[in-house]
Motif scaffolding. Structure first.
Motif, short mmCIF file in Angstrom:
data_model
loop_
_atom_site.label_atom_id
_atom_site.label_comp_id
_atom_site.label_asym_id
_atom_site.label_seq_id
_atom_site.Cartn_x
_atom_site.Cartn_y
_atom_site.Cartn_z
N LEU A 23 8.35 -2.49 -2.23
CA LEU A 23 7.72 -1.70 -3.28
C LEU A 23 8.02 -2.35 -4.63
O LEU A 23 9.18 -2.50 -5.01
N GLU A 24 6.97 -2.73 -5.34
CA GLU A 24 7.13 -3.43 -6.61
C GLU A 24 6.48 -2.70 -7.78
O GLU A 24 6.31 -3.27 -8.86
N GLN A 25 6.08 -1.43 -7.58
CA GLN A 25 5.46 -0.68 -8.66
C GLN A 25 5.77 0.81 -8.48
O GLN A 25 6.16 1.23 -7.39
N HIS A 26 5.61 1.59 -9.53
CA HIS A 26 5.75 3.04 -9.44
C HIS A 26 4.55 3.59 -8.67
O HIS A 26 3.41 3.13 -8.87
N ILE A 27 4.78 4.60 -7.83
CA ILE A 27 3.67 5.16 -7.06
C ILE A 27 3.79 6.68 -6.97
O ILE A 27 4.87 7.26 -7.18
N TYR A 201 6.47 0.37 3.06
CA TYR A 201 7.25 -0.62 2.32
C TYR A 201 8.62 -0.75 2.99
O TYR A 201 9.30 0.25 3.22
N THR A 204 13.17 -1.81 0.86
CA THR A 204 13.05 -0.98 -0.33
C THR A 204 14.07 0.15 -0.22
O THR A 204 13.85 1.14 0.46
N ASN A 222 15.35 -1.46 -7.13
CA ASN A 222 14.80 -2.30 -8.20
C ASN A 222 14.15 -1.48 -9.31
O ASN A 222 13.33 -1.98 -10.09
N LYS A 224 12.04 1.11 -9.25
CA LYS A 224 10.70 1.68 -9.08
C LYS A 224 10.82 3.14 -8.66
O LYS A 224 11.74 3.53 -7.94
#
Length: 402
Positions: A23-27, A201, A204, A222, A224
């Motif tokens: 996971l590399e972004q806010h969701i 994901y 994470t 990280n 997020k």
């Protein structure tokens, strides 16, 4: 927690069949599930089929926790025999729990066929008395199962010898069992939900869970954030970090798998085998004509101590196999050890945990982890849909106060 070591056969045979992103972004999502093992995957499958948007996250690579070390026996029998469970939780709850596990085997078969998972096969199961002192246990258990509608046969010592070739005072032969491969089934389930629009994901790690008035916010290693209406925790034995009460005792178990045989029939219909002795040993054949034996459990203290015992436990398990089948060849090729948990009544904990608003748990503790996980998937889905599930009380956290 390091949940296993050695060479679990499923991981060696299938490796990493699919890759999943970090996971590399806010969701935002309706439901977030922590845990991408068999419990989380079955829950995600049920939610997706119910039209509920969900996201699955896992600190590890998918399936590399307890799932890849599972020996994947599917039995409705709980570690606590039915007649004893009735004394612990009452007749109604005990019978419901056993029937729920039996029905879950049928449901997993339907899922496996739909997803074209070849590693599923219906089987029978033999539960034999390890010693003469256990004869009354077998008799009481058979009477209870027969009374409450389970398809079972009582085998006396002569029947055990005739059908299986080894000596035992008595046994219960059940017609409802199966085996699968938890690791490949998990990947098949996750690939299915991804095609339906869900997200998965791995690698994470969730480091913070914040309960809001109407939602839950997860923060990953990280930084997020995952915003969701509901959280499902399906992290198995690692879930104790979220629960203040002591709900599970951890143990280490061991398994050995033989080389491939040329023969395809090893004993009566290659039924699953387990026993009354505690801790019990269990055996099954595999779809590629290998023999598996597991057991020799010990209390879990530390992964290094657990792992140090693996060579000795493997030798003992091979000797155990030859005690029952002295003329059958068993050349060990794979051996591994893993951690599992038991509860005081043998039942898992599923559903709402009151101190954590907006969170539900899907914890398939014990030797019935896969069948319990399927039960959990249905209870959790019904709760999120606002439907009453008659099994919710059987597996609820409320029984901690009973």
């Amino acid at each position: 927690m390091i949940l296993h070591s050695g060479l679990p056969y499923s991981l060696v045979r299938y490796g990493l069949p699919f890759n999943y992103p970090k996971l590399e972004q806010h969701i935002r999502t309706d439901v977030v599930i922590i845990g991408a093992g068999i419990s989380g995957a079955l829950t995600a499958y049920a939610l997706t089929n119910a039209g509920i948007a969900c996201t699955v996250v896992d600190a590890r690579t998918v399936g590399l926790g307890s799932t890849c070390a599972s020996t994947s026996l599917l039995q409705y029998e709980i570690d606590v025999p039915l007649h004893q469970l009735m004394d612990k939780v009452g007749v109604d709850h005990a019978v419901k729990a056993y029937h729920a596990c039996r029905e879950s085997i049928d449901e997993i078969e339907v899922i496996a066929k739909k997803l074209k998972v070849k590693e599923f096969e219906r089987k029978q199961s033999l539960y034999f008395a390890s010693a003469t002192k256990d004869l009354s246990l077998i008799e009481k258990e058979f009477a209870a199962r027969e009374k409450y509608g389970f398809d079972v046969e009582y085998w006396n010592a002569a029947a055990v010898k005739r059908n299986m070739g080894f000596e035992a005072p008595a046994a219960i032969y059940s017609h409802s069992a199966a085996y699968t491969d938890a690791y490949t089934l998990t990947h098949a389930l996750l690939q299915y939900i991804i095609k339906q629009g869900a997200a998965v994901y791995d690698r994470t790690n969730v480091v913070e869970v914040q309960m809001n008035p109407r939602s839950v916010t997860l923060t990953t290693h990280n930084g997020k954030r995952i915003q969701a209406k509901k959280l499902v925790i399906a992290t198995g034995y690692e879930s104790v970090q979220y629960i203040k009460e002591k709900i599970v005792d951890l143990h280490a178990t061991y398994a050995v798998l033989s080389e491939t045989h040329t023969q395809t029939e090893f004993w009566h219909r290659n039924c699953l085998i387990w026993e009354t002795k505690q801790p019990y040993r269990y055996m099954r054949s595999t779809y590629d004509n290998r023999l598996l034996i597991g057991g020799r459990d010990v209390d879990f203290y530390h992964p290094r101590k657990r792992d140090k015992l693996l060579p000795r436990k493997s030798r003992e398990l091979v000797n155990d196999f030859h005690e029952l089948f002295p003329k059958m060849e068993f050349l060990p090729e794979f051996e591994w050890t893993g951690t599992f948990g038991t509860t005081k009544d043998g039942l898992p904990y599923i559903g709402v945990y009151p101190p954590m608003k907006h969170a539900l748990f899907a914890l398939g503790f014990g030797g019935n982890g896969i069948t319990f996980s399927q039960v959990a998937a249905k209870i959790v889905t019904d709760h999120i849909l606002g439907k009453k599930n008659e099994l919710a009380d059987v597996f609820s956290f409320d029984r901690l106060q009973r």
